[in-house]
Design a protein around this motif. Sequence first.
Motif, PDB file in Angstrom:
ATOM      1  N   PRO A  20       0.832  -1.213   0.000  1.00  0.00           N
ATOM      2  CA  PRO A  20       0.000   0.000   0.000  1.00  0.00           C
ATOM      3  C   PRO A  20       0.867   1.264   0.000  1.00  0.00           C
ATOM      4  CG  PRO A  20      -0.881  -1.592   1.544  1.00  0.00           C
ATOM      5  CD  PRO A  20       0.464  -2.125   1.089  1.00  0.00           C
ATOM      6  N   ARG A  40      -8.521   0.482   6.051  1.00  0.00           N
ATOM      7  CA  ARG A  40      -9.597  -0.196   5.315  1.00  0.00           C
ATOM      8  C   ARG A  40     -10.472   0.773   4.509  1.00  0.00           C
ATOM      9  NH1 ARG A  40     -11.372  -5.284   7.628  1.00  0.00           N
ATOM     10  NH2 ARG A  40      -9.774  -6.048   9.032  1.00  0.00           N
ATOM     11  N   ALA A  41      -9.952   1.907   4.169  1.00  0.00           N
ATOM     12  CA  ALA A  41     -10.694   2.892   3.361  1.00  0.00           C
ATOM     13  C   ALA A  41     -11.921   3.433   4.071  1.00  0.00           C
ATOM     14  CB  ALA A  41     -11.095   2.298   2.000  1.00  0.00           C
ATOM     15  N   GLN A  59      -5.205   2.020   0.485  1.00  0.00           N
ATOM     16  CA  GLN A  59      -5.823   1.039  -0.400  1.00  0.00           C
ATOM     17  C   GLN A  59      -5.184   0.998  -1.784  1.00  0.00           C
ATOM     18  OE1 GLN A  59      -8.521  -1.165   0.517  1.00  0.00           O
ATOM     19  NE2 GLN A  59      -7.552  -0.453   2.390  1.00  0.00           N
TER      20      GLN A  59
END
Length: 152
Positions: A20, A40-41, A59
């Motif tokens: 990432p 986790r956005a 992400q």
Amino acid sequence: MARLTVNGRGVEVDVDPSTPLIYVLRNDLALNGPKLGCGRAQCGACTVHLDGQAIRSCQLPLGEAEGRQVTTLEGLGTPERPHPLQEAFLAEQAAQCGYCTNGMIMQGAALIQDQPGITEAEVLEGMRGNLCRCGTQPRVVRAVMSAARKGA
Ligand code: FES
Ligand code: FES
């Protein structure tokens, strides 16, 4: 070896392309503006700009940033010439712990770009994915509206 442009500077990093982007920015390039929150956005703390668009760097695999323009909080303005939204955050005292602030500024700056007439409702909608556990949202909205009116 991945090649990308970060804050206007070409960089090469020898990192697995599936990593990432936020880890590369923080660990390899010492750019600590973006914060790792949820991973986790879901919180927005890691927001950076990719070709001018706000994205969640937790992400985005490094490989997808290759050959593109990445801008972090450090590249948005300088201490001598801060971005209007950075100035507005100071004027409104829109940070408490500051953990969300990177994401608020990067999301807000992308949102108001060339939109001096943006409404408060549009700002609220555009910022709804950026979470603040300290409760600074009213000040954040005031700062974003103020910077938008100044033509940020
Ligand atoms: S850390 Fe990327 S959205 Fe929360
Ligand atoms: S100022 Fe603490 S999370 Fe927003």
